[in-house]
Motif scaffolding. Sequence first.
Motif: not given
Length: 712
Positions: A44-49, A703-712
């Motif tokens: 994931g990502e929060v404001n570029g981090e 800017k929040v991205e949640d990509k956890r579904y790719l791994f968990f």
Amino acid sequence: MATLQKIRSKGPLLVIVIGLALFAFIAGDAWKVLQPHQGKQDVGEVNGEVLSAQDYQKMVDELSEVIKLTNGLNSLTEDQLNNVKDQVWQSYVNNKLIAEQAKKLGLKVTDAEIQAIIDQGTHPLLMQTPFRNPQTGMFDKDMLKKFLVDYANMDASKMPAQYVEYYQKMGAFWKFVEKTLAESTLAQKYQNLVTKSLISNPVSAEDAFKSRTEQSDLLLAGVPYSSISDSTIQVSDSEIKDRYNEKKEQFKQLVETRDIRYIDVKVVPSDADRKAVEKEVTEYSNQLAKTDSDFGTFIRSTGSSVNYSDVPVNKTVFPADVAARLDSTGVNEVYGPYYNQTDDSYNAFKVLAKVSSPDSIQFRQIQVYADTEEKTKTLADSIYNALKGGADFAAIAKIYGQTGEASWVNSQSWEGAELDADNSKFINALLNQPVNELTNLNVGQANLILQVMNKKGMQTKYKVAVVKRPVEFSKETYNAAYNKFSQFVAQNTTIDSMVKNAEESGYTLTPRTDLSSAEHYVGGVRSTREALKWIFAAKPGEVSPLYECGENDHLMVVALDKIHEAGYRDLNSVAEMLKNEIRRDKKADQIMADMKKYNSIAQVKGMKDAVSDSVKHVTFSAPAYISVTRASEPVIGAVAAKTAVNKVSAPIKGNAGVYMIQVYAKDKGTEKFDAKQEEATLNNMAVRIVGSQLINDLYQKAKVEDKRYLFF
């Protein structure tokens, strides 16, 4: 161990307090090894981090250990782990959003502030740790300091492994508490800065008081919208578009979602499978009658879903069907085999003992451990003999760096748990040892000098060997279901063909709208992560391969209908809802035009399809429920508050129809107005609203991205 028991007893409340301490921003599958994925392993990502999968896993492990420690669990279920994953992600996002705002405002939390909180000892989180004075129940910073000193000076090479593990878990728990204190304190500072700008006033307080306490009793007549056929109301595309533009902000979504259709096939046992299980349990029941020792090994060999415990337990620990039959079954008697419909299982059990056993035990202990087993035994014998000779228990315990204080343990801490031989030995010693007597108990690599001080809550408890075999499908049954469904999937590679042929083939094609990648399951079926990954990589119209999922008992195929990207929903996706809303408004206009001709409840009752009712205790602040239209109508409460007694209102446009009301009585109640109390209530309400909405506002701007579904 007494400390561990204290923290376990406060487990559920501790988790709640942690959630509250995080500014109310944390919303409550077996852990899988991180799977490789193309590209960077960022979840994931929060404001570029970015948050790496490895760091995310560490945070999940940390919270998992806290929950297991505080609840006395050896492992978490799949649902519990999913909840942990969501809590960790939400906490991470919220803390990052708050930290960014706090940095802009110059807010920070120093080590001195955290130490001051610990010294003060009143923070709710501290009150739920085991470091509490047994006399006052308050947090005791000296107990904490002693633990931290002991932990820092711990020589793992000279301690039993189980105690080293205990201290390490407690040390990790305290680090978690310190981190949570810092995060919650920063969140609280930010919250206070915002909420202190929200103030009430005497005028608002008086209005709020009246809206809550002044009640109206009224007569009501109206015409439901359902009395007008939808087919008689025309709604144009331009009207829908205009309404969409008016309400566009309501159709903004923060994350991408997708509409799917899927077929879920649950494999079920055949008649032959049932007969095979019944035959096996019948054989086991015959063997159980002849078995008189090593019941643990025997029960494991049967594949029973109920573990054997060599400790007598309350009947409520056993499955309901077993518990209901215990009192009618004698000791050493086998009951069964029998079928239990509730859990679809075949069963047999043997009652090994019925005893009167305490529900709570107070005991004290001295843990003895030396370099070798022989030295440990010699030292333990020496301590035991000294105590038998009249030596002071607490004094000797202090010599070996222990308090020797007595603590209570409840049977709930072991009943229902899977116990190894040493734990069973320890608990049976507590249960069977007479009060005030000493015992020298060898447990693993150490010895325990135990003295039971008191026993309470004597109850009848049972030691039972249970064979419970749920009816499961065989490999042949699964293969038959797989082959049939596999053939269907191969022959139907488009959505149209699936729609056309599913029912004929005995399958149900289920639609699901707005599926997000943050969901853990597709169609509520476990172990569907691969299907979820496919859904968010597919294009509309595509059909997935066949997936084996669930507890190896489900087969699934998915088709992607539509993609709803983050941002504003397109007009077509909300057109039907807007059309119904416009149609309702047009019906309201028609009814109101007719109703305006009348000025009494009796006249409205004479209208075609009219309904009537009387409603009591209607207030401004609480929506009125109208039983004749089965709808909640907040507007009626508002109009009633402004309508004089015996006066008839103008037509009222409601949720389910158009109404006219006549207030026939009003009551101001007996509660006295307290301006300060009412203002405080309004302020608290404002704080709650801010607490629930502020993070959402920050989230929308970030800017929040949640990509956890790719791994968990």
